[in-house]
Design a protein around this motif. Structure first.
Motif, PDB file in Angstrom:
ATOM      1  N   GLU A   9       0.906  -1.199  -0.096  1.00 32.19           N
ATOM      2  CA  GLU A   9       0.016   0.000  -0.027  1.00 32.19           C
ATOM      3  C   GLU A   9       0.669   1.206  -0.026  1.00 32.19           C
ATOM      4  N   ASP A  10       1.755   1.261   0.557  1.00 34.15           N
ATOM      5  CA  ASP A  10       2.859   2.546   1.021  1.00 34.15           C
ATOM      6  C   ASP A  10       3.596   2.851  -0.404  1.00 34.15           C
ATOM      7  N   VAL A  11       3.966   1.632  -1.098  1.00 37.28           N
ATOM      8  CA  VAL A  11       4.461   2.024  -2.345  1.00 37.28           C
ATOM      9  C   VAL A  11       3.587   2.499  -3.133  1.00 37.28           C
ATOM     10  N   GLY A  12       2.425   1.969  -3.510  1.00 40.83           N
ATOM     11  CA  GLY A  12       1.393   2.594  -4.111  1.00 40.83           C
ATOM     12  C   GLY A  12       1.306   4.078  -3.797  1.00 40.83           C
ATOM     13  N   ILE A  13       0.867   4.464  -2.631  1.00 39.93           N
ATOM     14  CA  ILE A  13       0.768   5.753  -2.180  1.00 39.93           C
ATOM     15  C   ILE A  13       2.005   6.694  -2.787  1.00 39.93           C
ATOM     16  N   VAL A  14       3.206   6.220  -2.483  1.00 38.62           N
ATOM     17  CA  VAL A  14       4.399   6.790  -2.914  1.00 38.62           C
ATOM     18  C   VAL A  14       4.516   7.190  -4.585  1.00 38.62           C
ATOM     19  N   LEU A  15       4.218   5.801  -5.262  1.00 33.31           N
ATOM     20  CA  LEU A  15       4.234   5.986  -6.481  1.00 33.31           C
ATOM     21  C   LEU A  15       3.221   6.926  -7.317  1.00 33.31           C
ATOM     22  N   GLY A  16       1.809   7.086  -6.548  1.00 32.53           N
ATOM     23  CA  GLY A  16       0.795   7.973  -6.803  1.00 32.53           C
ATOM     24  C   GLY A  16       1.353   9.440  -6.497  1.00 32.53           C
ATOM     25  N   GLN A  17       1.980   9.658  -5.533  1.00 35.01           N
ATOM     26  CA  GLN A  17       2.508  11.194  -5.231  1.00 35.01           C
ATOM     27  C   GLN A  17       3.623  11.405  -6.416  1.00 35.01           C
ATOM     28  N   ALA A  18       4.407  10.615  -6.468  1.00 30.89           N
ATOM     29  CA  ALA A  18       5.561  10.742  -7.672  1.00 30.89           C
ATOM     30  C   ALA A  18       5.085  10.977  -8.941  1.00 30.89           C
ATOM     31  N   ILE A  19       4.124  10.362  -9.254  1.00 30.98           N
ATOM     32  CA  ILE A  19       3.365  10.597 -10.802  1.00 30.98           C
ATOM     33  C   ILE A  19       2.524  11.953 -10.578  1.00 30.98           C
ATOM     34  N   LEU A  20       2.085  12.485  -9.618  1.00 30.98           N
ATOM     35  CA  LEU A  20       1.380  13.623  -9.620  1.00 30.98           C
ATOM     36  C   LEU A  20       2.291  14.807  -9.721  1.00 30.98           C
ATOM     37  N   GLU A  21       3.574  14.560  -8.897  1.00 33.08           N
ATOM     38  CA  GLU A  21       4.387  15.494  -8.954  1.00 33.08           C
ATOM     39  C   GLU A  21       5.131  15.713 -10.260  1.00 33.08           C
ATOM     40  N   PHE A  31      -4.219  -0.196  -6.691  1.00 32.83           N
ATOM     41  CA  PHE A  31      -4.557   0.528  -7.597  1.00 32.83           C
ATOM     42  C   PHE A  31      -5.506   1.810  -6.825  1.00 32.83           C
ATOM     43  N   GLU A  32      -5.977   1.727  -5.770  1.00 38.83           N
ATOM     44  CA  GLU A  32      -6.749   2.540  -5.123  1.00 38.83           C
ATOM     45  C   GLU A  32      -5.505   3.482  -4.666  1.00 38.83           C
ATOM     46  N   ALA A  33      -4.425   3.112  -4.192  1.00 38.57           N
ATOM     47  CA  ALA A  33      -3.504   3.956  -3.352  1.00 38.57           C
ATOM     48  C   ALA A  33      -2.678   5.031  -4.750  1.00 38.57           C
ATOM     49  N   ILE A  34      -2.751   4.149  -5.829  1.00 38.92           N
ATOM     50  CA  ILE A  34      -2.211   5.014  -6.948  1.00 38.92           C
ATOM     51  C   ILE A  34      -2.798   6.016  -7.550  1.00 38.92           C
ATOM     52  N   THR A  35      -4.264   5.521  -7.830  1.00 39.02           N
ATOM     53  CA  THR A  35      -5.168   6.240  -8.408  1.00 39.02           C
ATOM     54  C   THR A  35      -5.686   7.625  -7.378  1.00 39.02           C
ATOM     55  N   PHE A  36      -5.632   7.485  -6.138  1.00 42.08           N
ATOM     56  CA  PHE A  36      -5.901   8.271  -5.268  1.00 42.08           C
ATOM     57  C   PHE A  36      -5.041   9.620  -5.230  1.00 42.08           C
ATOM     58  N   ASN A  37      -3.640   9.077  -5.022  1.00 39.00           N
ATOM     59  CA  ASN A  37      -2.579   9.909  -4.671  1.00 39.00           C
ATOM     60  C   ASN A  37      -2.248  10.454  -5.986  1.00 39.00           C
ATOM     61  N   ALA A  38      -2.306  10.095  -7.370  1.00 38.52           N
ATOM     62  CA  ALA A  38      -1.999  10.591  -8.209  1.00 38.52           C
ATOM     63  C   ALA A  38      -3.384  11.344  -8.887  1.00 38.52           C
ATOM     64  N   ARG A  39      -4.337  11.425  -8.326  1.00 35.24           N
ATOM     65  CA  ARG A  39      -5.458  12.126  -8.639  1.00 35.24           C
ATOM     66  C   ARG A  39      -6.067  11.853 -10.085  1.00 35.24           C
ATOM     67  N   LEU A  40      -5.986  10.353 -10.374  1.00 38.86           N
ATOM     68  CA  LEU A  40      -6.375   9.954 -11.606  1.00 38.86           C
ATOM     69  C   LEU A  40      -7.781   9.464 -11.530  1.00 38.86           C
ATOM     70  N   THR A  41      -8.773   9.638 -12.565  1.00 35.97           N
ATOM     71  CA  THR A  41      -9.675   8.701 -12.595  1.00 35.97           C
ATOM     72  C   THR A  41      -9.524   7.379 -13.625  1.00 35.97           C
ATOM     73  N   THR A  42      -9.790   6.354 -12.878  1.00 38.84           N
ATOM     74  CA  THR A  42      -9.152   4.811 -13.423  1.00 38.84           C
ATOM     75  C   THR A  42     -10.352   3.956 -13.609  1.00 38.84           C
ATOM     76  N   HIS A  43     -10.715   3.240 -14.571  1.00 40.45           N
ATOM     77  CA  HIS A  43     -11.587   2.297 -14.791  1.00 40.45           C
ATOM     78  C   HIS A  43     -10.787   0.957 -15.143  1.00 40.45           C
ATOM     79  N   ILE A  44     -10.871  -0.075 -14.491  1.00 42.44           N
ATOM     80  CA  ILE A  44     -10.221  -1.358 -14.838  1.00 42.44           C
ATOM     81  C   ILE A  44     -11.329  -2.424 -14.588  1.00 42.44           C
ATOM     82  N   THR A  45     -11.367  -3.131 -15.765  1.00 42.57           N
ATOM     83  CA  THR A  45     -12.267  -4.233 -16.091  1.00 42.57           C
ATOM     84  C   THR A  45     -11.392  -5.472 -16.271  1.00 42.57           C
ATOM     85  N   VAL A  46     -11.769  -6.381 -15.589  1.00 38.89           N
ATOM     86  CA  VAL A  46     -11.521  -7.705 -15.911  1.00 38.89           C
ATOM     87  C   VAL A  46     -12.256  -8.421 -16.686  1.00 38.89           C
ATOM     88  N   VAL A  47     -11.935  -8.588 -18.038  1.00 44.06           N
ATOM     89  CA  VAL A  47     -12.882  -9.199 -19.097  1.00 44.06           C
ATOM     90  C   VAL A  47     -13.171 -10.573 -18.889  1.00 44.06           C
TER      91      VAL A  47
END
Length: 200
Positions: free
Chosen positions: A70-82, A144-160
């Motif tokens: 989770e924490d790596v996801g948070i940091v990845l999202g923060q880095a993407i946003l920056e 994906f929640e951690a990345i999306t929320f910290n990078a401020r993305l709208t993301t739709h992921i669907t496993v077909v």
């Protein structure tokens, strides 16, 4: 065009993380999270999003991989946003449909400034499966929640579709990577920030 790179660190009682990325890289990576399957997923993200990514992470994995992942996801999202900066000139939207053997996943990304995740289609029991014996399937959505929320993305992921948990998880990360690659790319026809509001 500015250099779209960032370095972010995070220290808590549960994990220690240092992450550097370059959104305009070639997809090279050097990833050590202490969670082997997670390294595999993040390496795929870097490769297929053309993002150079270096991660050094350690944490209380003797308890569970949850905190470190989770924490790596948070940091990845923060880095993407920056690294995205003011988002001027980008395509903003991206979509991808990616197969991995029997698995098929669709991802759609909007670099919107509005964090929102819609995630669906994983087969029953996926969230309980320990992929590689250590990475619980439920962590895929959580990351994906951690990345999306910290990078401020709208993301739709669907496993077909899909049967093998390894294939499903990896296809999710590859599809997200390809969609993000399109969204972050500069579009020569775009002038300024691609929003009627004038900000993203």
């Amino acid at each position: 065009m500015t250099n779209r790179a960032a370095t972010v660190t995070r220290e808590t009682s549960e994990s220690s993380i240092e992450l550097s990325l370059d959104l305009d890289g070639t997809g090279t990576s050097d990833i050590q999270t202490s969670v082997p399957f997670y390294d595999h997923l993040l390496t795929a993200f870097a490769k297929h999003s053309l993002t150079d990514l270096r991660i050094r992470a350690s944490g209380d994995t003797h308890i569970d991989v949850h905190h470190t992942a989770e924490d790596v996801g948070i940091v990845l999202g923060q880095a993407i946003l920056e690294a995205l900066g003011d988002k001027a000139g980008i395509s903003r939207y991206g979509d991808a449909l990616v197969p991995l053997d029997e698995a098929l996943v669709q991802a759609v990304v909007d670099i919107s400034g509005r964090p929102y995740l819609v995630h669906s289609g994983e087969p029953a029991g996926f969230e309980l499966h320990r992929i590689g014996g250590h990475f619980t399937g439920s962590m895929v959505r959580h990351v994906f929640e951690a990345i999306t929320f910290n990078a401020r993305l709208t993301t739709h992921i669907t496993v077909v579709g899909g049967r093998d948990p390894h294939h499903i998880a990896e296809a999710e990360f590859k599809a997200f990577a390809r969609a993000f690659r399109q969204a972050k790319a500069y579009d020569p026809q775009v002038t300024g920030i691609p929003s009627t509001k004038g900000a993203l």
